[in-house]
Write a protein that holds these residues in place. Structure first.
Motif, short mmCIF file in Angstrom:
data_model
loop_
_atom_site.label_atom_id
_atom_site.label_comp_id
_atom_site.label_asym_id
_atom_site.label_seq_id
_atom_site.Cartn_x
_atom_site.Cartn_y
_atom_site.Cartn_z
N VAL A 88 0.86 -1.19 0.00
CA VAL A 88 0.00 0.00 0.00
C VAL A 88 0.89 1.23 0.00
O VAL A 88 1.71 1.40 0.90
N LEU A 89 0.73 2.08 -1.02
CA LEU A 89 1.64 3.21 -1.24
C LEU A 89 3.08 2.68 -1.15
O LEU A 89 3.39 1.72 -1.83
N ASP A 90 3.92 3.29 -0.28
CA ASP A 90 5.30 2.81 -0.22
C ASP A 90 5.51 1.76 0.87
O ASP A 90 6.65 1.40 1.17
N THR A 91 4.43 1.29 1.47
CA THR A 91 4.56 0.36 2.58
C THR A 91 4.31 -1.07 2.10
O THR A 91 3.42 -1.30 1.29
N GLU A 158 -1.57 12.88 2.76
CA GLU A 158 -0.85 13.79 1.85
C GLU A 158 0.33 14.42 2.58
O GLU A 158 1.41 14.57 2.03
N ARG A 159 0.11 14.76 3.82
CA ARG A 159 1.12 15.44 4.62
C ARG A 159 2.33 14.56 4.94
O ARG A 159 3.46 15.00 4.88
N THR A 160 2.06 13.29 5.26
CA THR A 160 3.13 12.42 5.76
C THR A 160 3.59 11.38 4.75
O THR A 160 4.65 10.78 4.92
N GLY A 161 2.75 11.10 3.75
CA GLY A 161 3.05 10.01 2.82
C GLY A 161 2.69 8.64 3.36
O GLY A 161 2.85 7.63 2.69
N LEU A 162 2.18 8.59 4.60
CA LEU A 162 1.83 7.28 5.18
C LEU A 162 0.44 6.84 4.72
O LEU A 162 -0.49 7.65 4.68
N PRO A 163 0.29 5.55 4.39
CA PRO A 163 -1.06 5.06 4.13
C PRO A 163 -1.90 5.11 5.41
O PRO A 163 -1.34 5.01 6.51
#
Ligand code: PEP
Ligand code: MN
Length: 346
Positions: A88-91, A158-163
């Motif tokens: 998920v995203l970069d995770t 959006e702020r942190t890039g975390l899913p």
């Protein structure tokens, strides 16, 4: 039952097997594993079993047919020997890396969420949690910000890039939650809400299924089976404690469930020591315990000012405690990962 194809079986042979299964009114699910394809036969087989074992065994391209006595099929290791890895995203979850899901029990305001998101991201969290729709024991307690909370979560991503992961409580919320969140959470009280499970099986988002507080491991895997058989293979299991006679802790964290699940299923497993213990000073040792017995990650509740939290005040960590947990848990994970995921350490 599982129909195991030969190593060189052709696509036409696999299709032939699947059409025979469909002709019996049963449903085929295939898994293309390393080397060979396995076709699971799902449905009420009943007294046809011996005849079908024999007949499917004679079809071209079939190596063997195995009767499976376990009630869960698609979630089983027998069907799918390799670990399920979820991106998920970069995770990446379930690949041997350490997943750290952290954030407030409830999204209370934009500031509260952003402050927490920034702090947990800086400390090394890989997923941001926060409840927008809250299942509360009392109808008079804070019920969450609802869609407003989902919007703040999307902004925090959006702020942190975390899913972001958040709970979906009802079938009619699945689409809206899936629109804003990266991972859907099904809470302990809903583990056997079968229409919710089915609807979560139809969305293109991973689902984290918490263990029902009174559920056996088999009931839990059958609940996961609902999601997977409805079309969503990306299920994460979360051990969050079960109810026992013990009263010092909010629930009893079943650590044995972690290695047991590793044997029974290919799905990733997360532990949630916040809800399991209900006490913030117990979160660190139990989080470390979960990772030591092979969990793929941990979910913990973190709040800028835990004593003033609108829900679960006693179990939320402050930022300093979360940083301290990260410093302690990362080396434990580094130390044990080679035991559970050979070849991934170092
Ligand atoms: C939660 O994680 O916010 C939650 C309500 O957990 P559980 O369903 O495990 O009680
Ligand atoms: Mn909570």
């Amino acid at each position: 039952m599982f129909v195991v194809m030969t190593v060189g079986a052709t696509e036409a042979e696999v299709l032939g097997v699947k059409s025979q299964i469909l002709a019996e009114g049963l449903t085929p699910f295939d898994h293309i594993g390393e080397g060979r394809t396995v076709v699971a036969v799902v449905g009420e087989i009943g007294p046809r079993k011996p005849a079908l074992l024999e007949r499917f065994g004679r079809l071209p391209g079939v190596a063997s047919v195995t009767p499976i006595s376990r009630p869960f099929k698609l979630t089983s290791r027998e069907f799918h020997p390799e670990d399920t890895v979820i991106r998920v995203l970069d995770t990446v979850i379930g690949d041997g890396s350490l997943t750290m899901m952290a954030g407030p029990c409830s999204v209370e305001s934009r500031d509260q969420l952003f402050e927490t998101a920034d702090a947990v991201a800086a400390a090394g969290a890989t997923v941001l949690r926060g409840g927008a729709f809250k299942p509360r024991t009392s109808p008079y307690a804070f019920q969450g910000l609802g869609i407003g909370g989902l919007r703040y979560l999307a902004e925090a991503r959006e702020r942190t890039g975390l899913p972001v992961i958040t709970e979906v409580m009802e079938p009619n919320q699945v689409d809206i939650v899936a629109e804003y969140a990266d991972i859907l959470q099904i809470g302990t009280r809903n583990m056997q809400n079968y229409s919710l499970l089915r609807d979560c099986g139809r969305v293109a988002r991973p689902v984290m299924l918490k263990r029902g507080y009174g559920a056996t491991i088999e009931e839990w895997l059958m609940a996961a089976e609902y999601i997977v058989s409805s079309g969503n293979p990306n299920v994460i299991l979360c051990e969050r404690g079960i109810r026992t006679f013990e009263t010092y802790t909010r629930n009893t964290m079943d650590l044995a469930a972690v290695p047991l699940l590793d044997r029974l299923t290919h799905l990733p497993v997360i532990v949630d020591p916040s809800h399991a213990t209900g006490k913030r000073w117990l979160v660190k040792p139990l989080a470390i315990g979960g990772v030591a017995v092979g969990a793929d990650g941990v979910m913990v509740e973190v709040h800028p000012n835990p004593d003033e939290a609108l829900s679960d005040a006693e179990q939320q960590l402050d930022f300093e405690m979360f940083r301290d947990l990260m410093v302690a848990i990362v080396p434990v994970h580094e130390h044990v990962r080679g035991l559970y995921h050979p070849g991934t350490d170092g």
